[in-house]
Design an enzyme around this catalytic site. Structure first.
Site, mmCIF file in Angstrom:
data_model
loop_
_atom_site.group_PDB
_atom_site.id
_atom_site.type_symbol
_atom_site.label_atom_id
_atom_site.label_comp_id
_atom_site.label_asym_id
_atom_site.label_seq_id
_atom_site.Cartn_x
_atom_site.Cartn_y
_atom_site.Cartn_z
ATOM 1 N N ASN A 176 -45.124 100.043 -45.156
ATOM 2 C CA ASN A 176 -45.215 99.915 -46.527
ATOM 3 C C ASN A 176 -46.640 100.326 -46.868
ATOM 4 O O ASN A 176 -47.074 100.971 -47.845
ATOM 5 C CB ASN A 176 -45.208 98.441 -46.988
ATOM 6 C CG ASN A 176 -45.595 97.514 -46.306
ATOM 7 O OD1 ASN A 176 -45.360 97.409 -44.859
ATOM 8 N ND2 ASN A 176 -46.220 96.582 -46.816
ATOM 9 N N GLN A 224 -39.037 99.942 -48.313
ATOM 10 C CA GLN A 224 -40.051 101.198 -48.985
ATOM 11 C C GLN A 224 -39.237 102.332 -48.805
ATOM 12 O O GLN A 224 -39.108 103.292 -49.432
ATOM 13 C CB GLN A 224 -40.926 101.186 -48.007
ATOM 14 C CG GLN A 224 -42.144 100.049 -48.118
ATOM 15 C CD GLN A 224 -42.749 100.287 -49.458
ATOM 16 O OE1 GLN A 224 -42.954 101.277 -50.368
ATOM 17 N NE2 GLN A 224 -43.082 98.972 -50.154
ATOM 18 N N HIS A 249 -36.737 96.810 -57.235
ATOM 19 C CA HIS A 249 -37.969 97.162 -57.814
ATOM 20 C C HIS A 249 -39.052 98.572 -57.128
ATOM 21 O O HIS A 249 -39.946 98.750 -57.648
ATOM 22 C CB HIS A 249 -39.012 95.959 -58.262
ATOM 23 C CG HIS A 249 -39.747 95.316 -57.049
ATOM 24 N ND1 HIS A 249 -40.977 95.745 -56.964
ATOM 25 C CD2 HIS A 249 -39.443 94.837 -56.135
ATOM 26 C CE1 HIS A 249 -41.609 95.169 -55.875
ATOM 27 N NE2 HIS A 249 -40.728 94.418 -55.277
ATOM 28 N N THR A 277 -25.139 81.859 -59.017
ATOM 29 C CA THR A 277 -24.575 82.684 -60.104
ATOM 30 C C THR A 277 -25.513 84.063 -59.747
ATOM 31 O O THR A 277 -26.448 84.307 -59.609
ATOM 32 C CB THR A 277 -25.078 82.002 -61.435
ATOM 33 O OG1 THR A 277 -24.238 80.945 -61.352
ATOM 34 C CG2 THR A 277 -24.327 83.238 -62.575
ATOM 35 N N CYS A 328 -60.937 91.606 -48.596
ATOM 36 C CA CYS A 328 -61.098 91.152 -49.953
ATOM 37 C C CYS A 328 -59.739 91.199 -50.976
ATOM 38 O O CYS A 328 -59.666 90.463 -51.988
ATOM 39 C CB CYS A 328 -62.354 91.922 -50.761
ATOM 40 S SG CYS A 328 -63.828 91.214 -50.009
#
Lengths: 147, 393
Positions: free
Chosen positions: B152, B180, B202, B238, B326
């Site tokens: 990825n 990916q 997605h 479900t 960071c």
């Protein structure tokens, strides 16, 4: 995630650069952790910080805290500069995210490291100032491969 | 903020308009529970089954080998933990790699804490697993090999076919995290000897919150989520009907456009890589130069830090990502960049740009022109660069 003040200092850093006639230089931090700050001080005979510059390798908060720290110490006496804590830097920036608090500590340390360097060079003692922990000796962090 | 140039398609993608359109009736009209007896429920069972066919077809799998999950992370967790549980009498050793997604790495660490032994294969400087390392790691107690199809962060495509062959020869189950790769490169589970495969909608212009685990027929993988008979008693809950419909539409779209899309993106990617390496000094490309996802470019710019770079790009409407500490919320930079041998300070200065088929050459030129300027600005601010230049004399 950052305050407007932090973003402003990141976008328009104050006192960024080198000082050729600096009589106190301190570098703190660790490239491994992703933050290095260098502060240049030009201190006059009356022990007033006449000029100050910084250079920083690091995140947005690291740049902003260095920039703010230089603003806070400029024109101050050594003793007044010593009294500026990381808290003062953070407050002046309207706060930092919790994970970035260490950046403000680094800014305080960088000022102290530069003052320490000045004190060493001039054979004086600054009240309350101790040898900086994370001072970096020149070149030490520059062993990366060339390409 | 004006126009956005979205170059973080490995993080997530825009849900395609035709996908949204396909999903909408399943919120407003066809909202019935597929397990119900009445028409608006039961008809959804058929609709789901159609999507399963589309997805299975894209992989050369059988429809009843596709098990919908809430996403890629669930599929990864399921594959590792359920295999470990099912085969614990046979052995307690699992082989994976040092560059997996955290859904695999953290599941593996969890299993380690439960007495399993895990080998994390190293990778070469391009991020490729060495087959001899894999062969050497196999033990009589090895029950699973899990190697991601494509990474990825750095986009490197692993030698999945060869790994599948080795797994088959040694009668060890082979799982691949294809989150990916699925929809970006052709995959055939039989040709590659894949026993389990994780994917997520997605990443290919489908909706968030829906993924699947492909489980080859006959594998003793039991349910991970208990509570109902859905997904042939292997995954209770479900069904996410709109999600499944959207996933099917996204896979159809991705399959139809795969060759033209990947050709376009590869060309643009190589243009981006060439210009950046040529025009920005002290820069390296991370990941394999050619065996990489068509849309992935990952650079390290020496002497600067990734988050600063991302903020400056964001101000121009350019969305990218970085492997710097960071941005990861820890003190360490990306485990993938460290695994390919980058020193910490260079790993901190990484930038990942992942394209899509809507990005134009003009936009890429805009990005590169600004990137050059931003890198120069940040280097002027960097004490590391100052020291480097002084040393050069």
């Amino acid at each position: 995630m950052y305050t407007e003040k932090v973003m402003d200092h990141f976008q328009h850093p104050r006192n960024m650069g080198e000082l050729e006639n600096a009589n106190g230089v301190g570098t703190v931090g660790n490239a491994k952790c992703g933050d290095i700050m260098r502060i240049y001080l030009d201190i006059d005979d009356k022990q007033i910080i006449r000029d100050v510059k910084f250079k920083t390798f690091g995140c947005g908060a690291a740049v902003a805290t260095s920039s703010m720290a230089t603003e806070l110490v400029k024109g101050k006496s050594i003793q007044d500069a010593m009294a500026i804590t990381n808290k003062a830097v953070m407050e002046a920036l309207d706060g930092l995210p919790p994970v970035k608090v260490h950046c403000s500590l680094l800014a305080e340390e960088a000022i102290h490291a530069a003052l320490w360097d000045y004190a060493q060079k001039n054979g004086i003692e600054i009240q309350g100032l101790q040898k900086p922990k994370s001072d970096i000796h020149e070149g030490e962090e520059d062993e990366g491969e060339d390409y | 903020m004006g126009k956005i140039i979205y170059l973080d398609n490995a993080a997530t993608t825009k849900t395609a308009p035709e996908v949204v359109e396909a999903m909408l009736p399943y919120f407003t009209e066809n909202y019935g529970n597929p397990s119900s007896i009445y028409q608006i429920g039961a008809s959804n069972k058929e609709a789901i089954s159609k999507q399963r066919d589309i997805i299975a077809g894209a992989l050369g799998a059988k429809s009843n080998e596709i098990y919908f999950t809430a996403g890629g992370s669930e599929a990864d967790n399921w594959a590792l933990k359920a295999t470990a549980e099912a085969l614990s009498k046979k052995g307690n050793h699992i082989i994976t790699t040092a560059i997996e997604h955290h859904a695999i790495l953290h599941s593996a660490q969890y299993l380690e804490s439960r007495g399993f032994e895990i080998t994390y294969l190293p990778v070469d400087e391009n991020g490729v697993v060495r087959l001899e390392d894999l062969k050497a790691a196999i033990r009589p107690t090895t029950i699973l090999i899990s190697v991601m199809f494509a990474n990825n962060e750095i986009g490197t495509i692993e030698p999945i076919k060869e790994i599948g062959k080795i797994a088959k020869e040694n009668k060890i189950y082979f799982h691949t995290d294809a989150v990916q790769a699925f929809g970006q490169v052709p995959i055939n589970v039989d040709e590659y000897n894949i026993d389990m495969l994780s994917a997520s909608a997605h990443k290919l212009n489908g909706p968030k919150g829906i993924g699947f685990l492909y489980i080859r027929t006959g594998l003793p993988i039991r349910s991970f989520i208990h509570g109902g008979a859905q997904e042939r008693k292997r995954r209770a809950g479900t069904e996410n009907v709109p999600g499944i419909i959207g996933f099917g539409a996204a896979v159809k779209r991705a399959t139809d456009t795969l060759s033209t899309r990947s050709e376009y993106e590869t060309k643009l990617r190589d243009y981006l890589i060439d210009r950046v390496l040529k025009e920005i000094p002290y820069t390296r490309l991370n990941g394999h130069p050619t065996d990489r996802l068509p849309n992935n470019a990952n650079f390290s710019f020496r002497f600067i830090e990734g988050e600063s770079l991302l903020i400056k790009l964001d101000m121009l409407g350019i969305c990218g990502s970085s492997g710097s500490a960071c941005t990861s919320g820890s003190l360490d930079p990306s485990h993938v960049l460290l695994a390919i041998g980058l020193p910490h300070e260079i790993a901190h200065g990484s930038l990942r740009l992942t394209l899509n088929e809507e990005i134009t050459k003009e936009e890429i030129d805009f990005v590169i022109d600004n990137l050059k300027e931003i890198v120069t600005q940040l280097r002027e601010m960097s004490p590391l660069y100052e020291d480097f230049i002084k040393k050069q004399g």
